[in-house]
Design a protein around this motif. Structure first.
Motif, mmCIF file in Angstrom:
data_model
loop_
_atom_site.group_PDB
_atom_site.id
_atom_site.type_symbol
_atom_site.label_atom_id
_atom_site.label_comp_id
_atom_site.label_asym_id
_atom_site.label_seq_id
_atom_site.Cartn_x
_atom_site.Cartn_y
_atom_site.Cartn_z
ATOM 1 N N PRO A 96 0.934 -1.165 0.055
ATOM 2 C CA PRO A 96 0.104 0.004 0.027
ATOM 3 C C PRO A 96 1.028 1.300 -0.052
ATOM 4 N N GLY A 97 1.868 1.294 0.794
ATOM 5 C CA GLY A 97 2.753 2.382 0.683
ATOM 6 C C GLY A 97 3.415 2.670 -0.740
ATOM 7 N N GLN A 98 3.787 1.612 -1.487
ATOM 8 C CA GLN A 98 4.138 1.663 -2.807
ATOM 9 C C GLN A 98 3.101 2.663 -3.801
ATOM 10 N N ILE A 99 1.977 1.916 -3.426
ATOM 11 C CA ILE A 99 0.730 2.272 -4.324
ATOM 12 C C ILE A 99 0.260 3.780 -4.108
ATOM 13 N N ARG A 100 0.496 4.214 -2.641
ATOM 14 C CA ARG A 100 0.240 5.613 -2.420
ATOM 15 C C ARG A 100 1.348 6.484 -3.013
ATOM 16 N N ALA A 101 2.720 5.893 -2.856
ATOM 17 C CA ALA A 101 4.076 6.747 -3.791
ATOM 18 C C ALA A 101 3.638 7.220 -5.259
ATOM 19 N N ILE A 102 3.249 5.779 -5.840
ATOM 20 C CA ILE A 102 2.805 6.100 -7.043
ATOM 21 C C ILE A 102 1.795 6.828 -7.450
ATOM 22 N N ILE A 103 0.607 6.936 -6.743
ATOM 23 C CA ILE A 103 -0.320 7.787 -7.072
ATOM 24 C C ILE A 103 -0.060 9.281 -6.595
ATOM 25 N N MET A 104 0.745 9.375 -5.660
ATOM 26 C CA MET A 104 1.145 10.972 -5.337
ATOM 27 C C MET A 104 1.828 11.467 -6.297
ATOM 28 N N ASP A 105 2.887 10.598 -7.027
ATOM 29 C CA ASP A 105 3.797 11.148 -8.028
ATOM 30 C C ASP A 105 2.931 11.790 -9.261
ATOM 31 N N ALA A 106 1.836 10.489 -9.485
ATOM 32 C CA ALA A 106 1.208 11.061 -10.524
ATOM 33 C C ALA A 106 0.399 12.189 -10.225
ATOM 34 N N LEU A 107 -0.260 12.629 -9.277
ATOM 35 C CA LEU A 107 -1.047 13.578 -8.982
ATOM 36 C C LEU A 107 -0.083 14.977 -8.878
#
Length: 247
Positions: A139-150
């Motif tokens: 979940p931390g990696q998913i969050r990092a990817i989403i925040m980078d995209a945003l």
């Protein structure tokens, strides 16, 4: 002969000094004429002034003050290399993530972070991930990817000219879509379009757009291609049957 040369040198030296004294006195007298028009007053003052300067230069030694150069020591060398209190290398806090530097707004960063955390918690961690494993790395990696995209989206939005986007680009895009729809509607026929259902109307428009190669690539898929081919085959079959029955 040597005495004659000495007397001659003294005479030449006296002539030279007399000329210099005369020039200096004349120059001072000339400048004094701006204050007084009386030559008998300016001439003695000039002689006294030049004589005073001559005595001053002979009796007083003038020289430039030499600035003392401080020899560099080892302590001064260490002072130059010493880091300041506000230096970033002395800070214990890690640098902000890349997406925060692109957003550059604490209020927006907090809102985005809270929103993504709630979505991951409700739809990923609590819904199915916690039943598989207690690990929180995924979940931390998913969050990092989403925040980078945003963050990337936020950085690109900042570079846009909103005035041109709202008053020119979007208006031109809507106008192009309306013009494309009207052209295909005229090709199919307004009366025919009114008699068809919404699904059939979409299929007809899609077929015409594919024939004119104006259909967006995202709408072209194997299923749509097979549907369009089946529609063409069915149309061809109906046309053949109608011609045979007519004959």
């Amino acid at each position: 002969m040597k005495a004659m040369r000495t007397v001659q040198d003294l005479i030449e030296e006296a002539k030279l000094r007399t000329v210099w004294w005369a020039l200096c006195i004349f120059a001072v007298s000339y400048f004094l004429t701006h204050t007084s028009k009386s030559m008998w007053m300016n001439l003695p003052i000039s002689i006294l002034f030049v004589s005073a300067l001559r005595i001053l230069f002979n009796e007083v030694e003038f020289r430039w003050k030499v600035r003392s150069v401080r020899q560099p020591t080892y302590l001064s060398h260490l002072e130059k290399k010493q880091l300041s209190v506000n230096d970033s290398r002395l800070s214990t806090m890690p640098p902000p993530p890349k997406w925060k530097r692109k957003v550059d707004s604490p209020v927006v960063e907090a809102a985005m972070s809270d929103f993504i955390d709630k979505i991951l918690k409700d739809f990923v961690v609590d819904l199915w991930y916690s039943e598989i494993t207690p690990d929180r790395e995924f979940p931390g990696q998913i969050r990092a990817i989403i925040m980078d995209a945003l963050g990337e989206i936020s950085g690109r939005v900042k570079e846009l000219n909103l005035v041109d986007l709202l008053t020119r680009d979007i208006v031109d895009l809507i106008g192009d879509h309306l013009d494309l729809f009207r052209r295909n509607q005229a090709a199919i026929g307004v009366e025919v379009m009114a008699m068809l259902s919404s699904e059939e109307r979409d299929e007809r428009l899609k077929h015409h757009l594919m024939a004119s190669k104006e259909l967006h690539p995202a709408l072209i898929s194997p299923e749509s291609s097979s549907t369009a081919n089946g529609w063409n085959v069915s149309c061809g079959t109906q046309t053949t049957r109608s011609s045979i029955s007519f004959d």
